[in-house]
Write a protein that holds these residues in place. Sequence first.
Motif, mmCIF file in Angstrom:
data_model
loop_
_atom_site.group_PDB
_atom_site.id
_atom_site.type_symbol
_atom_site.label_atom_id
_atom_site.label_comp_id
_atom_site.label_asym_id
_atom_site.label_seq_id
_atom_site.Cartn_x
_atom_site.Cartn_y
_atom_site.Cartn_z
ATOM 1 N N LYS A 27 -3.114 13.092 -3.476
ATOM 2 C CA LYS A 27 -3.607 12.799 -4.782
ATOM 3 C C LYS A 27 -2.769 13.143 -5.798
ATOM 4 C CE LYS A 27 -8.193 14.310 -3.419
ATOM 5 N NZ LYS A 27 -9.406 15.414 -3.537
ATOM 6 N N HIS A 28 -1.439 13.769 -5.594
ATOM 7 C CA HIS A 28 -0.587 13.952 -6.598
ATOM 8 C C HIS A 28 0.689 13.058 -6.579
ATOM 9 C CE1 HIS A 28 -1.424 18.391 -7.393
ATOM 10 N NE2 HIS A 28 -2.068 18.445 -6.349
ATOM 11 N N ILE A 29 0.735 11.978 -5.720
ATOM 12 C CA ILE A 29 1.528 11.184 -5.735
ATOM 13 C C ILE A 29 1.461 10.229 -6.862
ATOM 14 C CG2 ILE A 29 2.320 8.921 -4.657
ATOM 15 C CD1 ILE A 29 1.199 10.034 -2.041
ATOM 16 N N GLU A 108 -2.706 23.481 0.884
ATOM 17 C CA GLU A 108 -3.684 22.945 0.172
ATOM 18 C C GLU A 108 -5.117 23.607 0.495
ATOM 19 O OE1 GLU A 108 -4.587 19.048 2.739
ATOM 20 O OE2 GLU A 108 -3.535 18.784 0.786
ATOM 21 N N TYR A 109 -5.995 23.775 -0.478
ATOM 22 C CA TYR A 109 -7.227 24.346 -0.190
ATOM 23 C C TYR A 109 -8.370 23.544 -0.827
ATOM 24 C CZ TYR A 109 -4.614 28.557 1.014
ATOM 25 O OH TYR A 109 -3.764 29.439 1.535
ATOM 26 N N GLY A 110 -9.458 23.202 -0.069
ATOM 27 C CA GLY A 110 -10.382 22.362 -0.680
ATOM 28 C C GLY A 110 -10.094 21.055 -0.877
ATOM 29 N N ASP A 111 -10.582 20.505 -1.909
ATOM 30 C CA ASP A 111 -10.156 19.112 -2.333
ATOM 31 C C ASP A 111 -9.136 18.774 -3.448
ATOM 32 O OD1 ASP A 111 -11.982 17.960 -0.202
ATOM 33 O OD2 ASP A 111 -13.738 18.037 -1.609
ATOM 34 N N ASP A 112 -9.156 20.022 -3.979
ATOM 35 C CA ASP A 112 -8.468 19.753 -5.376
ATOM 36 C C ASP A 112 -7.205 20.888 -5.558
ATOM 37 O OD1 ASP A 112 -9.812 17.670 -6.145
ATOM 38 O OD2 ASP A 112 -11.466 18.955 -6.668
ATOM 39 N N LEU A 113 -6.892 21.975 -4.685
ATOM 40 C CA LEU A 113 -6.169 22.926 -5.297
ATOM 41 C C LEU A 113 -4.897 23.012 -3.976
ATOM 42 C CD1 LEU A 113 -5.998 25.613 -6.720
ATOM 43 C CD2 LEU A 113 -7.369 26.791 -4.989
ATOM 44 N N VAL A 114 -3.694 23.498 -4.718
ATOM 45 C CA VAL A 114 -2.628 23.847 -3.946
ATOM 46 C C VAL A 114 -2.195 25.141 -4.602
ATOM 47 C CG1 VAL A 114 -0.389 23.517 -3.425
ATOM 48 C CG2 VAL A 114 -1.708 21.586 -3.557
ATOM 49 N N ILE A 115 -1.702 26.005 -3.516
ATOM 50 C CA ILE A 115 -1.348 27.294 -3.863
ATOM 51 C C ILE A 115 0.117 27.405 -3.310
ATOM 52 C CG2 ILE A 115 -1.448 30.106 -3.474
ATOM 53 C CD1 ILE A 115 -4.584 29.522 -3.409
ATOM 54 N N PHE A 116 1.173 27.709 -4.083
ATOM 55 C CA PHE A 116 2.419 27.693 -3.772
ATOM 56 C C PHE A 116 2.851 29.048 -4.058
ATOM 57 C CE2 PHE A 116 6.130 24.457 -4.335
ATOM 58 C CZ PHE A 116 6.941 25.167 -4.629
ATOM 59 N N ARG A 117 3.814 29.406 -3.190
ATOM 60 C CA ARG A 117 4.537 30.715 -3.026
ATOM 61 C C ARG A 117 5.882 30.481 -2.630
ATOM 62 N NH1 ARG A 117 1.578 33.220 1.530
ATOM 63 N NH2 ARG A 117 1.424 31.407 2.301
ATOM 64 N N ILE A 118 6.704 31.355 -3.567
ATOM 65 C CA ILE A 118 8.124 31.258 -3.596
ATOM 66 C C ILE A 118 8.741 32.634 -3.244
ATOM 67 C CG2 ILE A 118 10.260 30.773 -4.866
ATOM 68 C CD1 ILE A 118 8.311 29.332 -6.757
ATOM 69 N N TRP A 119 9.692 32.666 -2.090
ATOM 70 C CA TRP A 119 10.288 33.748 -1.566
ATOM 71 C C TRP A 119 11.671 33.797 -1.676
ATOM 72 C CZ3 TRP A 119 6.380 31.593 1.085
ATOM 73 C CH2 TRP A 119 5.337 32.525 1.505
ATOM 74 N N ASP A 120 12.580 34.823 -1.979
ATOM 75 C CA ASP A 120 13.892 35.077 -2.198
ATOM 76 C C ASP A 120 14.380 34.797 -0.563
ATOM 77 O OD1 ASP A 120 16.539 36.402 -1.584
ATOM 78 O OD2 ASP A 120 16.381 36.389 -3.704
ATOM 79 N N LYS A 121 15.371 33.887 -0.394
ATOM 80 C CA LYS A 121 15.707 33.630 1.010
ATOM 81 C C LYS A 121 16.478 34.691 1.485
ATOM 82 C CE LYS A 121 16.279 28.551 1.294
ATOM 83 N NZ LYS A 121 17.469 27.229 1.332
ATOM 84 N N ALA A 122 17.130 35.563 0.598
ATOM 85 C CA ALA A 122 18.100 36.651 1.468
ATOM 86 C C ALA A 122 17.321 37.750 1.654
ATOM 87 C CB ALA A 122 19.117 36.887 0.496
ATOM 88 N N THR A 123 16.175 37.992 0.962
ATOM 89 C CA THR A 123 15.641 39.249 0.991
ATOM 90 C C THR A 123 13.898 39.169 1.461
ATOM 91 O OG1 THR A 123 14.612 39.139 -1.029
ATOM 92 C CG2 THR A 123 16.752 40.245 -0.910
ATOM 93 N N GLY A 124 13.611 37.861 1.410
ATOM 94 C CA GLY A 124 12.048 37.833 1.824
ATOM 95 C C GLY A 124 10.986 38.400 0.688
ATOM 96 N N ASN A 133 -4.140 22.846 -9.680
ATOM 97 C CA ASN A 133 -5.745 22.371 -9.558
ATOM 98 C C ASN A 133 -5.634 21.103 -10.375
ATOM 99 O OD1 ASN A 133 -8.184 22.646 -8.747
ATOM 100 N ND2 ASN A 133 -8.925 23.783 -10.599
ATOM 101 N N LEU A 134 -6.070 20.064 -9.647
ATOM 102 C CA LEU A 134 -6.419 18.684 -10.006
ATOM 103 C C LEU A 134 -7.790 18.585 -10.734
ATOM 104 C CD1 LEU A 134 -5.203 16.506 -7.103
ATOM 105 C CD2 LEU A 134 -4.202 16.414 -9.293
ATOM 106 N N SER A 135 -7.863 17.815 -11.806
ATOM 107 C CA SER A 135 -8.917 17.733 -12.428
ATOM 108 C C SER A 135 -9.224 16.359 -13.135
ATOM 109 C CB SER A 135 -9.452 19.015 -13.374
ATOM 110 O OG SER A 135 -8.403 18.859 -14.736
ATOM 111 N N CYS A 141 -3.567 17.772 -14.047
ATOM 112 C CA CYS A 141 -3.053 18.752 -13.062
ATOM 113 C C CYS A 141 -2.907 19.797 -14.081
ATOM 114 C CB CYS A 141 -1.784 18.302 -12.612
ATOM 115 S SG CYS A 141 -1.068 19.436 -11.366
ATOM 116 N N ILE A 142 -3.627 21.148 -13.850
ATOM 117 C CA ILE A 142 -3.357 22.353 -14.507
ATOM 118 C C ILE A 142 -2.794 23.170 -13.418
ATOM 119 C CG2 ILE A 142 -4.680 24.413 -15.616
ATOM 120 C CD1 ILE A 142 -5.224 21.331 -16.716
#
Length: 167
Positions: A27-29, A108-124, A133-135, A141-142
């Motif tokens: 849906k984000h394309i 992705e969660y449900g029909d409209d939500l993406v949760i994005f998490r970012i880590w430091d490669k060296a330390t984790g 969230n799509l609406s 996109c919010i």
Amino acid sequence: MNVAKTNMAIPDTETQPTMDNFKVFPKHIGVWQGTWIRLDADGKEIERFTGVVSKKIVDNQWIQTNTYQFADGRSVTQNFVGILAGKGSIKIESNEPPFSNYTAIAEEYGDDLVIFRIWDKATGVLLGIETINLSENNTCCIRTSQGYTAEGKFRGGMMIVERKIED
């Protein structure tokens, strides 16, 4: 014809996850345009800029290009590539600093939500969390994000509102 027996499992391509069959990512394309508002740890606005984000799936990879325009005339482009990390999950990386120092998982969660998490490669260490969230029938996109220091201290956030301008 003589067929030798083998213990090797033959992958069932119909049950293997592909990004085209995900519920939310397809849906984000398209091309999205919006405003980014960066906030400090107290919620005070510290920066505002516009951006255009192109998102597509090519050969079961997520391809994303973000181009930001700043009030002082600067323009910055960042490129990201995502690979399948599981059902509804993409591991996203970039070869460009500072993102080349990070590992990110978008789920992705449900029909409209993406949760994005970012880590430091060296330390984790977890450095950021973003909800996407799509609406409005997938035309808006919010995005909200939280950023943390390497010591786990909240350093600020961001609010992004994007509109789809091209499929």
